[in-house]
Design a protein around this motif. Structure first.
Motif, PDB file in Angstrom:
ATOM      1  N   VAL A   5       6.808   5.995  -6.805  1.00  0.00           N
ATOM      2  CA  VAL A   5       7.881   6.878  -7.271  1.00  0.00           C
ATOM      3  C   VAL A   5       7.575   8.339  -6.997  1.00  0.00           C
ATOM      4  CG1 VAL A   5       9.075   7.724  -9.313  1.00  0.00           C
ATOM      5  CG2 VAL A   5       8.764   5.272  -8.986  1.00  0.00           C
ATOM      6  N   ALA A   6       6.415   8.813  -7.421  1.00  0.00           N
ATOM      7  CA  ALA A   6       6.101  10.236  -7.294  1.00  0.00           C
ATOM      8  C   ALA A   6       6.143  10.688  -5.839  1.00  0.00           C
ATOM      9  CB  ALA A   6       4.732  10.527  -7.904  1.00  0.00           C
ATOM     10  N   SER A   7       5.588   9.876  -4.939  1.00  0.00           N
ATOM     11  CA  SER A   7       5.575  10.236  -3.521  1.00  0.00           C
ATOM     12  C   SER A   7       6.973  10.260  -2.930  1.00  0.00           C
ATOM     13  CB  SER A   7       4.695   9.251  -2.742  1.00  0.00           C
ATOM     14  OG  SER A   7       3.359   9.298  -3.189  1.00  0.00           O
ATOM     15  N   LEU A   8       7.819   9.327  -3.352  1.00  0.00           N
ATOM     16  CA  LEU A   8       9.182   9.285  -2.835  1.00  0.00           C
ATOM     17  C   LEU A   8       9.987  10.495  -3.298  1.00  0.00           C
ATOM     18  CD1 LEU A   8       9.910   5.486  -3.184  1.00  0.00           C
ATOM     19  CD2 LEU A   8      10.135   6.809  -1.084  1.00  0.00           C
ATOM     20  N   ASP A  18       0.847  -1.181   0.000  1.00  0.00           N
ATOM     21  CA  ASP A  18       0.000   0.000   0.000  1.00  0.00           C
ATOM     22  C   ASP A  18       0.887   1.237   0.000  1.00  0.00           C
ATOM     23  OD1 ASP A  18      -2.734   1.370   0.611  1.00  0.00           O
ATOM     24  OD2 ASP A  18      -1.356   2.143   2.142  1.00  0.00           O
ATOM     25  N   LYS A  19       0.578   2.186  -0.867  1.00  0.00           N
ATOM     26  CA  LYS A  19       1.516   3.286  -1.130  1.00  0.00           C
ATOM     27  C   LYS A  19       1.953   4.008   0.138  1.00  0.00           C
ATOM     28  CE  LYS A  19       0.177   7.074  -3.258  1.00  0.00           C
ATOM     29  NZ  LYS A  19      -0.236   8.018  -4.311  1.00  0.00           N
ATOM     30  N   GLU A  20       1.012   4.355   1.008  1.00  0.00           N
ATOM     31  CA  GLU A  20       1.369   5.118   2.210  1.00  0.00           C
ATOM     32  C   GLU A  20       2.295   4.316   3.115  1.00  0.00           C
ATOM     33  OE1 GLU A  20      -0.809   7.415   5.943  1.00  0.00           O
ATOM     34  OE2 GLU A  20      -1.976   6.750   4.204  1.00  0.00           O
ATOM     35  N   MET A  21       1.972   3.060   3.302  1.00  0.00           N
ATOM     36  CA  MET A  21       2.801   2.190   4.142  1.00  0.00           C
ATOM     37  C   MET A  21       4.181   1.979   3.499  1.00  0.00           C
ATOM     38  SD  MET A  21       3.821  -0.421   6.076  1.00  0.00           S
ATOM     39  CE  MET A  21       4.802  -1.882   5.735  1.00  0.00           C
ATOM     40  N   TYR A  22       4.170   1.672   2.217  1.00  0.00           N
ATOM     41  CA  TYR A  22       5.408   1.302   1.533  1.00  0.00           C
ATOM     42  C   TYR A  22       6.360   2.493   1.404  1.00  0.00           C
ATOM     43  CZ  TYR A  22       8.443  -0.683  -2.098  1.00  0.00           C
ATOM     44  OH  TYR A  22       9.515  -1.135  -2.814  1.00  0.00           O
ATOM     45  N   VAL A  23       5.815   3.657   1.051  1.00  0.00           N
ATOM     46  CA  VAL A  23       6.653   4.854   0.903  1.00  0.00           C
ATOM     47  C   VAL A  23       7.309   5.220   2.226  1.00  0.00           C
ATOM     48  CG1 VAL A  23       6.581   7.350   0.490  1.00  0.00           C
ATOM     49  CG2 VAL A  23       5.469   5.793  -1.110  1.00  0.00           C
ATOM     50  N   GLY A  24       6.559   5.129   3.303  1.00  0.00           N
ATOM     51  CA  GLY A  24       7.137   5.447   4.612  1.00  0.00           C
ATOM     52  C   GLY A  24       8.276   4.530   4.977  1.00  0.00           C
ATOM     53  N   TRP A  25       8.101   3.249   4.667  1.00  0.00           N
ATOM     54  CA  TRP A  25       9.147   2.271   5.007  1.00  0.00           C
ATOM     55  C   TRP A  25      10.394   2.449   4.155  1.00  0.00           C
ATOM     56  CZ3 TRP A  25      10.693  -2.373   2.262  1.00  0.00           C
ATOM     57  CH2 TRP A  25      11.564  -3.174   2.990  1.00  0.00           C
ATOM     58  N   VAL A  26      10.217   2.580   2.830  1.00  0.00           N
ATOM     59  CA  VAL A  26      11.367   2.738   1.935  1.00  0.00           C
ATOM     60  C   VAL A  26      12.119   4.028   2.256  1.00  0.00           C
ATOM     61  CG1 VAL A  26      12.075   3.061  -0.463  1.00  0.00           C
ATOM     62  CG2 VAL A  26      10.363   1.338   0.101  1.00  0.00           C
ATOM     63  N   SER A  27      11.381   5.106   2.535  1.00  0.00           N
ATOM     64  CA  SER A  27      12.028   6.383   2.866  1.00  0.00           C
ATOM     65  C   SER A  27      12.858   6.271   4.130  1.00  0.00           C
ATOM     66  CB  SER A  27      10.967   7.478   3.043  1.00  0.00           C
ATOM     67  OG  SER A  27      10.242   7.674   1.862  1.00  0.00           O
ATOM     68  N   PHE A  48      16.182   3.155   0.901  1.00  0.00           N
ATOM     69  CA  PHE A  48      16.299   2.290  -0.268  1.00  0.00           C
ATOM     70  C   PHE A  48      15.541   2.891  -1.451  1.00  0.00           C
ATOM     71  CE2 PHE A  48      17.289  -0.875   3.037  1.00  0.00           C
ATOM     72  CZ  PHE A  48      18.380  -1.490   2.459  1.00  0.00           C
ATOM     73  N   LEU A  49      15.529   2.172  -2.555  1.00  0.00           N
ATOM     74  CA  LEU A  49      14.792   2.576  -3.734  1.00  0.00           C
ATOM     75  C   LEU A  49      13.557   1.697  -3.881  1.00  0.00           C
ATOM     76  CD1 LEU A  49      17.812   3.013  -6.179  1.00  0.00           C
ATOM     77  CD2 LEU A  49      16.569   4.804  -4.973  1.00  0.00           C
ATOM     78  N   PRO A  50      12.475   2.239  -4.451  1.00  0.00           N
ATOM     79  CA  PRO A  50      11.220   1.481  -4.514  1.00  0.00           C
ATOM     80  C   PRO A  50      11.245   0.411  -5.594  1.00  0.00           C
ATOM     81  CG  PRO A  50      10.967   3.554  -5.658  1.00  0.00           C
ATOM     82  CD  PRO A  50      12.347   3.578  -5.044  1.00  0.00           C
ATOM     83  N   ALA A  51      10.368  -0.571  -5.419  1.00  0.00           N
ATOM     84  CA  ALA A  51      10.225  -1.641  -6.408  1.00  0.00           C
ATOM     85  C   ALA A  51       8.919  -1.536  -7.179  1.00  0.00           C
ATOM     86  CB  ALA A  51      10.296  -3.004  -5.716  1.00  0.00           C
ATOM     87  N   ILE A  52       8.052  -0.585  -6.762  1.00  0.00           N
ATOM     88  CA  ILE A  52       6.770  -0.413  -7.440  1.00  0.00           C
ATOM     89  C   ILE A  52       6.651   0.986  -8.016  1.00  0.00           C
ATOM     90  CG2 ILE A  52       5.539  -2.192  -6.138  1.00  0.00           C
ATOM     91  CD1 ILE A  52       4.382   0.010  -4.380  1.00  0.00           C
ATOM     92  N   ASP A  53       6.034   1.073  -9.161  1.00  0.00           N
ATOM     93  CA  ASP A  53       5.938   2.321  -9.900  1.00  0.00           C
ATOM     94  C   ASP A  53       5.093   3.368  -9.181  1.00  0.00           C
ATOM     95  OD1 ASP A  53       6.504   3.824 -12.363  1.00  0.00           O
ATOM     96  OD2 ASP A  53       4.356   3.661 -12.709  1.00  0.00           O
ATOM     97  N   SER A  54       4.026   2.923  -8.505  1.00  0.00           N
ATOM     98  CA  SER A  54       3.102   3.873  -7.881  1.00  0.00           C
ATOM     99  C   SER A  54       3.738   4.640  -6.725  1.00  0.00           C
ATOM    100  CB  SER A  54       1.850   3.140  -7.387  1.00  0.00           C
ATOM    101  OG  SER A  54       2.184   2.157  -6.431  1.00  0.00           O
TER     102      SER A  54
END
Length: 285
Positions: free
Chosen positions: A257-260, A236-245, A249-255
């Motif tokens: 990218v913009a938020s990161l 889920d974008k909100e969960m995933y972006v927070g964790w990767v940030s 690290f760099l994201p593995a999903i396209d959705s």
């Protein structure tokens, strides 16, 4: 994942990953987990490697950032002459810590590879041999750290942070590492040097998640559905972006990218590096 897949222990990702989520992964990442027609794992995050260089050293010596192997040798010679050997030009880690990474920096930027188009090992191809000879020449000329066979990437990063190493290949997490070490070196990033006439390649590394079969489970479909729900939650974008940030690290999903990029503009340059990334042949058990 390849060993587990070969032993028949894994579930194909299509048994539990939704079609929308599967389409959201970067295609090049998904392909690294495919054996034949089956994808056995999904990427959870990635990192990429670039060359960091010490801006102060380059300004003092009066040299440009090298893009080719010939320019790299010239830059290292100039650094060696200017500092009388007190500063090493280029960092190489040929240890069991991450020697395969150093090998990839060399061979992929000389048109070589670990395997051929059919997936057969070609470690001693002419391109690979030429690349390793180039590394040996760099060492013999005194252009690298003095003991590449025993100095790990952390040793090299420490030397870079202390101003004793002009160039080092590292992940996008190097700035965090330097900050933790209270190193104040001013650095820039550039593509890895390549042999004249060869394509530039970056080394990508990714971690994966996989799901194991349980032949004793009374209801496989319900079990797979539960795994799928966890995957939907995790990506889920909100969960995933927070964790990767948080992890840098760099994201593995396209959705994501913009938020990161919005959260950290430095991500954008690294996302560009990902486009030229090549990966280890991890589909080979």
């Amino acid at each position: 994942f390849a060993d587990y897949a070969a032993e028949g222990l894994l579930l194909p990702v299509t048994d539990y990953i939704s079609e929308d989520l599967l389409k959201d992964f970067f295609p090049a990442f998904i392909e690294q987990s495919r054996i034949g027609d089956t994808v056995w794992a999904v990427p959870d995050l990635a990192s990429a490697r670039a060359m960091y260089y010490n801006k102060k050293i380059f300004e003092e010596v009066g040299i440009e950032v090298p893009t080719t192997w010939a320019e790299l040798k010239d830059a290292c010679q100039a650094i060696k002459d200017f500092y009388n050997g007190d500063v090493y030009g280029y960092g190489m880690d040929m240890t069991t810590d991450e020697g395969q990474a150093c090998f990839s920096y060399l061979v992929w930027n000389n048109g070589g590879n670990f395997v051929d188009a059919e997936g057969n090992w070609v470690l001693n191809s002419a391109e690979n041999v030429e690349a390793v000879k180039f590394a040996v020449d760099m060492y013999n000329a005194g252009y690298t750290n003095p003991t590449p066979a025993s100095q790990t990437r952390y040793d090299l990063q420490d030397m870079f942070g202390a101003g004793k190493l002009a160039m080092v290949v590292a992940t996008n997490q190097l700035p965090t590492y330097l900050k933790e070490k209270s190193a104040t070196v001013e650095y820039g990033t550039a593509a890895l040097p390549h042999n004249e006439g060869k394509d530039v390649s970056a080394t990508g590394v990714m971690d994966r998640m996989m799901a194991f079969k349980d032949d004793s489970a009374p209801d496989q479909a319900k079990r797979n559905e539960a795994i799928g729900k966890f995957m939907d939650f995790f990506y889920d974008k909100e969960m995933y972006v927070g964790w990767v940030s948080m992890e840098g690290f760099l994201p593995a999903i396209d959705s994501a990218v913009a938020s990161l990029v919005e959260a950290d503009p430095s991500f954008e340059a690294w996302l560009g590096v990902l486009q030229s990334c090549r990966f280890y042949p991890t589909a080979k058990a």
